[in-house]
Design a protein around this motif. Structure first.
Motif, PDB file in Angstrom:
ATOM      1  N   PHE A 159       0.822  -1.207   0.000  1.00 41.31           N
ATOM      2  CA  PHE A 159       0.000   0.000   0.000  1.00 41.31           C
ATOM      3  C   PHE A 159       0.859   1.261   0.000  1.00 41.31           C
ATOM      4  O   PHE A 159       0.561   2.229  -0.704  1.00 41.31           O
ATOM      5  N   SER A 160       1.926   1.255   0.792  1.00 44.48           N
ATOM      6  CA  SER A 160       2.786   2.437   0.875  1.00 44.48           C
ATOM      7  C   SER A 160       3.445   2.726  -0.476  1.00 44.48           C
ATOM      8  O   SER A 160       3.541   3.885  -0.900  1.00 44.48           O
ATOM      9  N   THR A 161       3.893   1.669  -1.141  1.00 43.86           N
ATOM     10  CA  THR A 161       4.466   1.839  -2.481  1.00 43.86           C
ATOM     11  C   THR A 161       3.441   2.446  -3.432  1.00 43.86           C
ATOM     12  O   THR A 161       3.737   3.360  -4.207  1.00 43.86           O
ATOM     13  N   ALA A 162       2.208   1.931  -3.353  1.00 40.83           N
ATOM     14  CA  ALA A 162       1.142   2.424  -4.226  1.00 40.83           C
ATOM     15  C   ALA A 162       0.824   3.884  -3.947  1.00 40.83           C
ATOM     16  O   ALA A 162       0.649   4.680  -4.876  1.00 40.83           O
ATOM     17  N   VAL A 163       0.739   4.248  -2.675  1.00 41.08           N
ATOM     18  CA  VAL A 163       0.389   5.631  -2.311  1.00 41.08           C
ATOM     19  C   VAL A 163       1.447   6.605  -2.807  1.00 41.08           C
ATOM     20  O   VAL A 163       1.129   7.654  -3.386  1.00 41.08           O
ATOM     21  N   ARG A 164       2.722   6.266  -2.608  1.00 43.81           N
ATOM     22  CA  ARG A 164       3.796   7.169  -3.062  1.00 43.81           C
ATOM     23  C   ARG A 164       3.768   7.345  -4.578  1.00 43.81           C
ATOM     24  O   ARG A 164       3.877   8.460  -5.086  1.00 43.81           O
ATOM     25  N   ALA A 165       3.619   6.239  -5.272  1.00 39.85           N
ATOM     26  CA  ALA A 165       3.606   6.319  -6.736  1.00 39.85           C
ATOM     27  C   ALA A 165       2.345   7.021  -7.252  1.00 39.85           C
ATOM     28  O   ALA A 165       2.396   7.779  -8.222  1.00 39.85           O
ATOM     29  N   ILE A 190      -5.125   6.290  -4.589  1.00 39.80           N
ATOM     30  CA  ILE A 190      -4.846   6.514  -3.166  1.00 39.80           C
ATOM     31  C   ILE A 190      -6.090   6.171  -2.354  1.00 39.80           C
ATOM     32  O   ILE A 190      -5.999   5.547  -1.286  1.00 39.80           O
ATOM     33  N   GLN A 191      -7.249   6.553  -2.857  1.00 42.68           N
ATOM     34  CA  GLN A 191      -8.494   6.226  -2.152  1.00 42.68           C
ATOM     35  C   GLN A 191      -8.707   4.725  -2.070  1.00 42.68           C
ATOM     36  O   GLN A 191      -9.179   4.209  -1.048  1.00 42.68           O
ATOM     37  N   ARG A 192      -8.368   4.005  -3.136  1.00 45.92           N
ATOM     38  CA  ARG A 192      -8.449   2.542  -3.102  1.00 45.92           C
ATOM     39  C   ARG A 192      -7.541   1.975  -2.019  1.00 45.92           C
ATOM     40  O   ARG A 192      -7.930   1.063  -1.269  1.00 45.92           O
ATOM     41  N   ALA A 193      -6.315   2.498  -1.937  1.00 46.08           N
ATOM     42  CA  ALA A 193      -5.359   2.005  -0.940  1.00 46.08           C
ATOM     43  C   ALA A 193      -5.854   2.268   0.483  1.00 46.08           C
ATOM     44  O   ALA A 193      -5.759   1.396   1.363  1.00 46.08           O
ATOM     45  N   ILE A 194      -6.382   3.460   0.706  1.00 47.02           N
ATOM     46  CA  ILE A 194      -6.913   3.794   2.034  1.00 47.02           C
ATOM     47  C   ILE A 194      -8.039   2.842   2.414  1.00 47.02           C
ATOM     48  O   ILE A 194      -8.076   2.298   3.529  1.00 47.02           O
ATOM     49  N   ARG A 195      -8.961   2.645   1.495  1.00 42.42           N
ATOM     50  CA  ARG A 195     -10.116   1.786   1.772  1.00 42.42           C
ATOM     51  C   ARG A 195      -9.682   0.342   2.035  1.00 42.42           C
ATOM     52  O   ARG A 195     -10.221  -0.323   2.926  1.00 42.42           O
ATOM     53  N   ALA A 196      -8.721  -0.146   1.266  1.00 45.24           N
ATOM     54  CA  ALA A 196      -8.275  -1.528   1.425  1.00 45.24           C
ATOM     55  C   ALA A 196      -7.429  -1.723   2.673  1.00 45.24           C
ATOM     56  O   ALA A 196      -7.367  -2.834   3.223  1.00 45.24           O
ATOM     57  N   ALA A 197      -6.768  -0.647   3.146  1.00 42.85           N
ATOM     58  CA  ALA A 197      -5.909  -0.766   4.330  1.00 42.85           C
ATOM     59  C   ALA A 197      -6.700  -0.774   5.636  1.00 42.85           C
ATOM     60  O   ALA A 197      -6.238  -1.309   6.646  1.00 42.85           O
ATOM     61  N   LEU A 217      -4.335  -0.942   9.297  1.00 41.89           N
ATOM     62  CA  LEU A 217      -3.029  -0.373   8.955  1.00 41.89           C
ATOM     63  C   LEU A 217      -3.130   1.148   9.076  1.00 41.89           C
ATOM     64  O   LEU A 217      -3.197   1.880   8.089  1.00 41.89           O
ATOM     65  N   HIS A 218      -3.136   1.617  10.309  1.00 41.02           N
ATOM     66  CA  HIS A 218      -3.433   3.022  10.591  1.00 41.02           C
ATOM     67  C   HIS A 218      -2.405   3.973   9.981  1.00 41.02           C
ATOM     68  O   HIS A 218      -2.755   5.069   9.520  1.00 41.02           O
ATOM     69  N   ASP A 219      -1.134   3.574  10.004  1.00 40.51           N
ATOM     70  CA  ASP A 219      -0.106   4.446   9.427  1.00 40.51           C
ATOM     71  C   ASP A 219      -0.318   4.618   7.915  1.00 40.51           C
ATOM     72  O   ASP A 219      -0.153   5.717   7.374  1.00 40.51           O
ATOM     73  N   VAL A 220      -0.685   3.525   7.243  1.00 47.08           N
ATOM     74  CA  VAL A 220      -0.941   3.592   5.806  1.00 47.08           C
ATOM     75  C   VAL A 220      -2.121   4.514   5.522  1.00 47.08           C
ATOM     76  O   VAL A 220      -2.084   5.350   4.609  1.00 47.08           O
ATOM     77  N   GLY A 223      -1.923   7.923   3.480  1.00 46.42           N
ATOM     78  CA  GLY A 223      -2.753   8.039   2.288  1.00 46.42           C
ATOM     79  C   GLY A 223      -3.623   9.283   2.331  1.00 46.42           C
ATOM     80  O   GLY A 223      -3.757   9.992   1.317  1.00 46.42           O
ATOM     81  N   GLU A 224      -4.236   9.558   3.485  1.00 44.75           N
ATOM     82  CA  GLU A 224      -5.088  10.738   3.598  1.00 44.75           C
ATOM     83  C   GLU A 224      -4.284  12.025   3.439  1.00 44.75           C
ATOM     84  O   GLU A 224      -4.752  12.987   2.815  1.00 44.75           O
ATOM     85  N   ALA A 225      -3.060  12.019   3.971  1.00 46.76           N
ATOM     86  CA  ALA A 225      -2.202  13.206   3.809  1.00 46.76           C
ATOM     87  C   ALA A 225      -1.813  13.389   2.346  1.00 46.76           C
ATOM     88  O   ALA A 225      -1.826  14.512   1.824  1.00 46.76           O
ATOM     89  N   ALA A 226      -1.474  12.288   1.676  1.00 44.73           N
ATOM     90  CA  ALA A 226      -1.114  12.360   0.253  1.00 44.73           C
ATOM     91  C   ALA A 226      -2.305  12.838  -0.577  1.00 44.73           C
ATOM     92  O   ALA A 226      -2.142  13.627  -1.518  1.00 44.73           O
ATOM     93  N   LEU A 227      -3.498  12.382  -0.219  1.00 48.53           N
ATOM     94  CA  LEU A 227      -4.698  12.776  -0.947  1.00 48.53           C
ATOM     95  C   LEU A 227      -4.953  14.271  -0.809  1.00 48.53           C
ATOM     96  O   LEU A 227      -5.303  14.948  -1.777  1.00 48.53           O
ATOM     97  N   GLN A 228      -4.752  14.804   0.382  1.00 48.39           N
ATOM     98  CA  GLN A 228      -4.934  16.243   0.604  1.00 48.39           C
ATOM     99  C   GLN A 228      -3.931  17.049  -0.212  1.00 48.39           C
ATOM    100  O   GLN A 228      -4.281  18.063  -0.820  1.00 48.39           O
ATOM    101  N   ARG A 229      -2.692  16.585  -0.220  1.00 52.16           N
ATOM    102  CA  ARG A 229      -1.669  17.304  -1.014  1.00 52.16           C
ATOM    103  C   ARG A 229      -2.013  17.273  -2.496  1.00 52.16           C
ATOM    104  O   ARG A 229      -1.865  18.271  -3.207  1.00 52.16           O
ATOM    105  N   LEU A 230      -2.493  16.117  -2.959  1.00 51.85           N
ATOM    106  CA  LEU A 230      -2.827  15.975  -4.359  1.00 51.85           C
ATOM    107  C   LEU A 230      -4.035  16.824  -4.739  1.00 51.85           C
ATOM    108  O   LEU A 230      -4.060  17.456  -5.801  1.00 51.85           O
ATOM    109  N   CYS A 231      -5.021  16.880  -3.874  1.00 49.78           N
ATOM    110  CA  CYS A 231      -6.192  17.720  -4.130  1.00 49.78           C
ATOM    111  C   CYS A 231      -5.790  19.189  -4.246  1.00 49.78           C
ATOM    112  O   CYS A 231      -6.274  19.919  -5.112  1.00 49.78           O
ATOM    113  N   ALA A 232      -4.890  19.615  -3.376  1.00 51.16           N
ATOM    114  CA  ALA A 232      -4.431  21.002  -3.411  1.00 51.16           C
ATOM    115  C   ALA A 232      -3.640  21.282  -4.685  1.00 51.16           C
ATOM    116  O   ALA A 232      -3.743  22.362  -5.276  1.00 51.16           O
TER     117      ALA A 232
END
Length: 378
Positions: free
Chosen positions: A325-331, A341-348, A353-356, A360-369
Motif C-alpha cells: 500500500f505504501s508503495t502504491a500511495v507514493r507512486a 490513493i483512495q483505493r489504498a486507504i479503503r483496502a488498508a 493499517l493506521h499508518d498507511v 494516504g489521507e495526507a497524500a490525498l490532501q496534497r494531491l487535491c491542493a
C-alpha cells in the motif's frame, strides 16, 4: 444531419446544387419551403439545383452555409475562424493520439489539458449545427479520450464526470456506424461506468464490446474489463467465464496493450477472486512467483500494488500489505492518481493499517491542493 452518409457524400462534391437537393431530401422540404428558409424565391432554388444559375459570390454562399448549418469551407468560403477550425481538424487525430500517449505514460493531467480546448471548440460547432462527418468523428474520439483521461485523474466521488464524457462519445459512435470505434467506445464507457459505481450497466456495455471486437487485442481488452466489472458485481459465474476467455485468448496470442497482457491478467484475476468471495484462492496465486511481465503503463504497477495489498490483508500478512500500500500511495501521488490513493486507504482499513491510512489521507490532501478545482469540480 451533415454527418449522415448521404450528406457526407454530397458535401464531398462541394457542389451547391447537389448539397441543396440532399438537404431537401433529408429534411423532406419542397423547393418552395427551402426557398422560404433561405429567403429566396422558389424559382431561384430551382435554377440552382438544375444548374441554370451558378452562385459564385461569397456573401450568398456564406448566407446559405450559415442558414443551413453547413461548414463554410464545404461551399468554398472561409473566414479566419473557419480556416483555423479546418487546421484543427487536420491535426485533430494527432492531438488525440498524443494525449493518449501522455495518459498511458502516467501523465493523464497533461492529456486532459491537451484535450480540453479541442473538445470545447468541437462541442461549440456541434451545438451550432455546423458539423459534418469528419468533425463528428473527431468529436467522438476526443470525447472518449477526455473521459478516460478524466477517469484516471479524478477522485472517486467525481468519476461520474468521466463516464458522462465517454457516454457522449458512445452517442457519436452509434451514429457513425464504425464497428471498430463503437467497440472501443463501448469498452471505455463500460470501464468508466464501473469505476463510477454502475457495475450492472458496465457489464452490459462490455458484453456488447466483446461481441463486436474483431481482433484479439480488442477482444482481450473487452474481456479484461468485463472480468473486472463482473467481479465488482460479485457475480462469480460471469467472472469465471470472462476471466477464462481472457486467459485462453492470452494463451493463443501474444499480449499487447494496456489491458491484454499477463501482468494485467494476474491483477484482474486477484481482484476478481477477492471480490467474489474467494480470497483463499487469491492468496494461493499471490504466493506463487510473479509472472515474467512488466506493467504496460506506470499506473498499472500502482493498481497491482493496491490489489496485492488487499490480498495480503486477507492472508494476514500485515507487513507485506503495508509495504504494498505504501508503495502504491507514493507512486499514485507522484503520478497524480487520487482514486488509487483512495483505493489504498479503503483496502488498508480492514487490516487496521493506521499508518498507511494516515499517510494516504495526507497524500490525498496534497494531491487535491495540487490539482485544484478544474479537476475535482468537473
Amino acid at each position: 444531419m451533415w454527418s449522415a452518409p448521404e450528406a457526407s457524400i454530397a458535401l464531398a462534391t462541394r457542389d451547391l446544387a447537389t448539397i441543396l437537393r440532399v438537404y431537401r431530401r433529408l429534411n423532406r422540404l419542397s423547393q418552395e419551403k427551402l426557398a422560404a428558409v433561405l429567403g429566396y424565391d422558389k424559382t431561384y432554388i430551382s435554377m440552382i439545383e438544375t444548374g441554370r444559375r451558378t452562385i459564385s459570390d461569397v456573401a450568398t454562399r456564406r448566407h446559405i452555409a450559415r442558414t443551413l448549418g453547413l461548414p463554410a469551407h464545404a461551399l468554398g468560403v472561409t473566414d479566419a475562424d473557419d480556416a483555423d477550425f479546418a487546421a484543427m481538424l487536420q491535426f485533430g487525430d494527432s492531438t488525440v493520439r498524443l494525449a493518449e500517449i501522455a495518459r498511458q505514460s502516467g501523465r493523464a493531467v497533461d492529456a486532459v489539458n491537451e484535450l480540453w480546448p479541442m473538445v470545447a471548440r468541437l462541442e461549440a460547432r456541434a451545438a451550432e449545427g455546423h458539423i459534418e462527418r469528419d468533425s463528428l468523428a473527431l468529436l467522438g474520439q476526443a470525447r472518449v479520450a477526455l473521459g478516460v483521461s478524466l477517469g484516471t485523474v479524478l477522485p472517486e466521488e467525481r468519476l461520474t464526470a468521466a463516464a458522462r464524457w465517454t457516454g457522449k462519445a458512445l452517442i457519436v459512435a452509434q451514429r457513425l456506424g464504425d464497428r471498430a470505434f463503437l467497440a472501443h467506445t463501448l469498452r471505455m464507457h463500460g470501464n468508466e461506468l464501473r469505476k463510477a459505481g454502475h457495475a450492472s450497466a458496465a457489464v452490459a456495455r462490455l458484453e456488447q464490446a466483446t461481441e463486436l471486437a474483431d481482433d484479439p487485442t480488442g477482444r482481450g481488452t473487452a474481456l479484461a474489463l468485463l472480468s473486472r466489472a463482473t467481479g465488482e458485481l460479485g457475480d462469480g459465474d460471469r467472472f469465471d467465464n470472462a476471466i477464462t476467455g481472457y486467459r485462453e485468448l492470452l494463451d493463443q496470442h501474444p499480449g499487447s496493450g494496456l489491458l491484454f497482457n499477463p501482468f494485467t491478467f494476474r491483477e484482474i484475476e486477484l481482484r476478481g477472486l477477492v471480490a467474489t468471495g474467494r480470497a483463499r484462492e487469491a492468496v494461493r496465486i499471490i504466493d506463487t512467483a510473479q509472472v515474467d511481465a512488466v506493467p504496460a503503463a506506470p499506473q498499472w504497477h500502482i493498481i497491482e500494488r493496491v490489489t496485492s495489498g488487499r490480498v495480503l490483508v486477507e492472508a494476514g500478512d500485515r507487513q507485506g500489505a503495508a509495504e504494498a500500500f505504501s508503495t502504491a500511495v507514493r507512486a499514485a501521488e507522484a503520478h497524480r492518481l487520487p482514486h488509487q490513493i483512495q483505493r489504498a486507504i479503503r483496502a488498508a482499513k480492514p487490516g487496521q493499517l493506521h499508518d498507511v491510512v494516515a499517510d494516504g489521507e495526507a497524500a490525498l490532501q496534497r494531491l487535491c491542493a495540487l490539482l485544484g478545482s478544474p479537476f475535482f469540480d468537473t
